[in-house]
Scaffold this motif. Structure first.
Motif, mmCIF file in Angstrom:
data_model
loop_
_atom_site.group_PDB
_atom_site.id
_atom_site.type_symbol
_atom_site.label_atom_id
_atom_site.label_comp_id
_atom_site.label_asym_id
_atom_site.label_seq_id
_atom_site.Cartn_x
_atom_site.Cartn_y
_atom_site.Cartn_z
ATOM 1 N N UNK B 77 -8.325 20.114 34.054
ATOM 2 C CA UNK B 77 -7.368 19.155 33.496
ATOM 3 C C UNK B 77 -7.902 17.742 33.675
ATOM 4 N N UNK B 78 -7.804 16.978 32.608
ATOM 5 C CA UNK B 78 -8.086 15.556 32.726
ATOM 6 C C UNK B 78 -6.915 14.809 32.123
ATOM 7 N N UNK B 79 -6.709 13.583 32.602
ATOM 8 C CA UNK B 79 -5.576 12.831 32.072
ATOM 9 C C UNK B 79 -5.820 11.349 32.137
ATOM 10 N N UNK B 80 -4.873 10.618 31.593
ATOM 11 C CA UNK B 80 -4.996 9.166 31.635
ATOM 12 C C UNK B 80 -3.590 8.594 31.765
ATOM 13 N N UNK B 81 -3.534 7.351 32.238
ATOM 14 C CA UNK B 81 -2.239 6.688 32.299
ATOM 15 C C UNK B 81 -2.129 5.792 31.075
ATOM 16 N N UNK B 82 -1.327 6.189 30.096
ATOM 17 C CA UNK B 82 -1.230 5.364 28.892
ATOM 18 C C UNK B 82 -0.655 3.995 29.235
ATOM 19 N N UNK B 83 -1.069 2.970 28.477
ATOM 20 C CA UNK B 83 -0.583 1.601 28.729
ATOM 21 C C UNK B 83 0.937 1.584 28.720
ATOM 22 N N UNK B 84 1.479 0.903 29.661
ATOM 23 C CA UNK B 84 2.921 0.719 29.671
ATOM 24 C C UNK B 84 3.682 1.943 30.133
ATOM 25 N N UNK B 85 2.967 2.914 30.714
ATOM 26 C CA UNK B 85 3.670 4.094 31.217
ATOM 27 C C UNK B 85 3.393 4.270 32.698
ATOM 28 N N UNK B 86 4.397 4.781 33.368
ATOM 29 C CA UNK B 86 4.242 4.976 34.795
ATOM 30 C C UNK B 86 3.522 6.307 35.067
ATOM 31 N N UNK B 87 3.923 7.343 34.297
ATOM 32 C CA UNK B 87 3.353 8.679 34.515
ATOM 33 C C UNK B 87 2.082 8.867 33.703
ATOM 34 N N UNK B 88 1.276 9.798 34.159
ATOM 35 C CA UNK B 88 0.066 10.116 33.403
ATOM 36 C C UNK B 88 0.374 11.170 32.350
ATOM 37 N N UNK B 89 -0.530 11.299 31.391
ATOM 38 C CA UNK B 89 -0.448 12.396 30.424
ATOM 39 C C UNK B 89 -1.808 13.095 30.402
ATOM 40 N N UNK B 90 -1.778 14.388 30.201
ATOM 41 C CA UNK B 90 -3.034 15.137 30.145
ATOM 42 C C UNK B 90 -3.747 14.835 28.843
ATOM 43 N N UNK B 91 -5.051 14.677 28.933
ATOM 44 C CA UNK B 91 -5.826 14.482 27.713
ATOM 45 C C UNK B 91 -6.727 15.677 27.446
ATOM 46 N N UNK B 92 -6.875 16.529 28.466
ATOM 47 C CA UNK B 92 -7.695 17.721 28.304
ATOM 48 C C UNK B 92 -7.105 18.802 29.194
ATOM 49 N N UNK B 93 -6.902 19.969 28.647
ATOM 50 C CA UNK B 93 -6.402 21.075 29.456
ATOM 51 C C UNK B 93 -7.101 22.333 28.986
ATOM 52 N N UNK B 94 -8.096 22.729 29.763
ATOM 53 C CA UNK B 94 -8.871 23.906 29.367
ATOM 54 C C UNK B 94 -8.641 25.033 30.358
ATOM 55 N N UNK B 95 -8.530 26.229 29.852
ATOM 56 C CA UNK B 95 -8.421 27.400 30.723
ATOM 57 C C UNK B 95 -9.479 28.394 30.307
ATOM 58 N N UNK B 96 -10.241 28.842 31.262
ATOM 59 C CA UNK B 96 -11.219 29.870 30.950
ATOM 60 C C UNK B 96 -10.575 31.212 31.275
ATOM 61 N N UNK B 97 -10.010 31.819 30.264
ATOM 62 C CA UNK B 97 -9.188 33.012 30.473
ATOM 63 C C UNK B 97 -10.002 34.187 30.998
ATOM 64 N N UNK B 98 -11.291 34.204 30.697
ATOM 65 C CA UNK B 98 -12.119 35.311 31.177
ATOM 66 C C UNK B 98 -12.130 35.367 32.699
ATOM 67 N N UNK B 99 -11.852 34.252 33.351
ATOM 68 C CA UNK B 99 -11.866 34.228 34.807
ATOM 69 C C UNK B 99 -10.471 34.406 35.404
ATOM 70 N N UNK B 100 -9.448 34.177 34.606
ATOM 71 C CA UNK B 100 -8.078 34.138 35.134
ATOM 72 C C UNK B 100 -7.633 35.527 35.583
#
Ligand code: SF4
Ligand code: SF4
Lengths: 377, 200
Positions: B77-100
């Motif tokens: 997971x990667x994320x960023x804090x958008x301007x003017x927002x207190x909380x972060x939002x995810x910008x990348x969410x990858x799951x490698x299901x073969x390992x899950x």
């Protein structure tokens, strides 16, 4: 203590005897187990199990991750009674940390563990008869098992490798549909058990192939630390659910099923009887399940059992599954030793097999109900 | 011997009766590709981001809790804090299901409860990449709108809070002034002293 005859050294110049590798790829070993057999004609002189083909280093993995992260591993040690292992591990940690489990969760655990025991014994019944050449009971047993897996699937979300237990309870509450399905199954399965007895237990061919074959007497069994149905088939009434009740097993009325003789047939009878006892337990648990939460409210976020040694054991479908934990107070175990029953059972083979015929090897190996990944861990 | 033969023959007949009785029962097999089976409601498959109503989208705040708890190390997971927002939002969410291993630990730890299981069930693939899931995929086109809305909401909240706060300070100021007027300069000096003591 009886020692296996050391017949495994190659005897030069002796052309009457020979060595045979049974496995590692052999349908009757249900996995990758290799038996080195020393034979004279079809008579077995010596046998030596060679294990390790399914080794996945579970114990080592436990030392490299925190307590919670080991949870998915537990059901993969013995994939046929994964639920019992999974819940047993949770109970071990709860005991070490003195976490109280809510009543409802305890009941759910008993129901799920017993359902899982049923699936395991059913799979054993089916595949054992397949080993002996009976195809029909295999289909019936798998059909019944499938129904059970559906019931378990409806609450755990998986069919084999459950990850249902959590420290302090279970991950999801059960609903009335699940409880009703479990109770209905008990009624249904009692009738089926009669059919299995008619079809298998009384069958003359089955009796001839299993009676007096692969005798594992009480002395031998106790010497080697055999447990579970194999021990009870030798006439020793020992069951952790009764002798050292864990969870809430002391609240239920059930018998320890034993048999005399310690042969393959006795082991069959014990497992059949145990299925019936499991039904009794499930019925009582479904009848008495209280309402309430299924997860303890105050489980510490970081699981850090107090430094020192902890031991906990449960009765799996195959026998005594023990967990010996050494903690140094951090959130990663120093050592987690898993004592698994099949490992012990397969160790008796060098004593039990010599003197029998090659064709009986399959019957004997099947009757002790080994699960290879659980031997290797 | 004769007796045993008889008993044996009888046992086979009894067994035969059981098998024969099964001939008349309905088949239990599902004809899979032609017949789809219903998955149970607890069914577990690859994880996905589920919609949180107040947000109108997923609510992954890039807290990394799931990444840390995952025993198989299959979430990224990667994320960023958008301007003017207190909380972060995810910008990348990858799951490698073969390992899950479908253990569900990530669902348990997610503080915003935005993780769930997808209902797919017959994934098969020829390459490892086939099991690399991009969980943000289904939410991407909504993201701009969500952010704008969240920003507005946050700004509004901040405004009301500031207004409330300024009201409180204004009231306190007025009160203090009134008190100071009444008690005269001596009291004000006292207050100054005690504040200095507190600091010391
Ligand atoms: S279900 Fe378990 S293995 Fe799969 S992504 Fe979540 S934490 Fe990782
Ligand atoms: S735990 Fe939940 S909020 Fe945190 S990174 Fe994972 S999905 Fe996002």
């Amino acid at each position: 203590m009886m020692r296996p005859k050391s017949t495994m050294e190659l005897v030069p110049g002796d052309d009457e005897t020979y060595y045979l590798n049974m496995g590692p790829q052999h349908p009757s070993t249900h996995g990758v187990l290799r038996l080195r057999l020393h034979l004279e004609g079809e008579r077995i002189l010596g046998a030596e199990p060679v294990i390790g083909y399914g080794h996945r280093a579970h114990e080592k993995m436990a030392e490299n991750r925190d307590y919670l992260q080991f949870l998915p591993n537990t059901s993969r040690i013995d994939y046929l009674s994964g639920m019992i292992y999974n819940l047993g591990y949770c109970q071990a940690i709860e005991k070490a940390m003195q976490i109280e489990v809510p009543e409802r969760a305890e009941y759910i655990r008993v129901i799920c563990a017993e359902l899982n025991r049923l699936t395991s014994h059913l799979l054993w019944l089916g595949t054992y008869l397949l080993d002996l050449g009976g195809f029909t009971p295999f289909l019936y047993a798998f059909d019944d098992r499938e129904k059970l897996l559906d019931i378990l699937d409806s609450v755990t979300g998986s069919r084999l490798t459950y990850c249902y237990g959590r420290f302090g309870g279970v991950s999801m509450d059960v609903d009335d549909t699940f409880l009703r399905a479990a109770a209905d199954y008990c009624t249904y399965f009692r009738k089926r058990l009669d059919e299995y007895h008619a079809l298998v237990t009384h069958n003359i061919i089955f009796r001839h192939r299993t009676k007096g074959v692969g005798v594992m007497g009480p002395e031998l069994a106790l010497d080697y630390g055999v447990s579970g149905p194999c021990l009870r088939a030798a006439g020793v009434a020992r069951d952790l659910r009764k002798d050292e009740p864990y969870g809430i097993y002391d609240r239920f009325a059930f018998d320890i099923v034993t048999a005399e003789g310690g042969d393959c047939f006795a082991r069959h009878m014990v497992r059949m009887g145990e299925m019936e006892q499991s039904l009794n337990i499930i019925e009582q648990a479904v009848g008495g399940i209280p309402d309430g939460p299924v997860l303890a409210p105050k489980v510490p976020k970081r699981i850090r059992p107090p430094a020192g040694e902890h031991y906990f054991a449960v009765e799996s479908a195959r026998g005594h599954f023990g967990m010996y934990l050494r903690s140094d107070g951090t959130d990663v175990p120093v050592r987690l030793k898993l004592r698994t029953p099949s490992f012990v059972h397969v160790a008796t083979m060098p004593v039990v097999l010599p003197g029998t015929m090659l064709a009986d090897t399959v019957a004997i190996l099947g009757s002790i109900d080994i699960v290879i990944p659980e031997i290797d861990r | 011997m004769f007796r045993e033969t008889l008993i044996g023959a009888w046992s086979l007949l009894v067994g035969m009766k059981v098998t024969l009785s099964h001939i008349l029962r309905a088949p239990v097999t599902s004809q899979y590709p032609r017949e789809r089976i219903e998955m149970s409601k607890a069914y577990r498959n690859v994880i996905r981001l589920i919609e949180i109503e107040e947000i109108g989208s997923h609510d992954c705040i890039d807290c990394q809790a799931c990444v840390r708890v995952c025993p198989s190390d299959c979430i990224n997971v990667e994320g960023e804090r958008p301007d003017g927002m207190r909380k972060k939002r995810a910008t990348l969410f990858e799951v490698e299901f073969a390992l899950c291993s479908e253990c569900g630990l990530c669902l348990d730890v997610c503080p915003t409860n935005t993780l769930g299981y997808s209902r797919e069930y017959d994934q098969a693939g020829f390459r490892r990449d086939d099991f690399l899931y991009d969980l943000l995929d289904e939410w991407r086109d909504k993201e701009e709108g969500v952010r704008t809305r969240l920003r507005e909401e946050e700004a509004q909240k901040a405004a009301t809070k500031a207004a409330a706060a300024s009201k409180v300070t204004a009231a306190r100021k007025a009160k203090d002034e009134a008190a100071a007027k009444e008690e005269g300069p001596a009291a004000a000096g006292d207050a100054g002293n005690s504040a200095a003591e507190g600091e010391a």
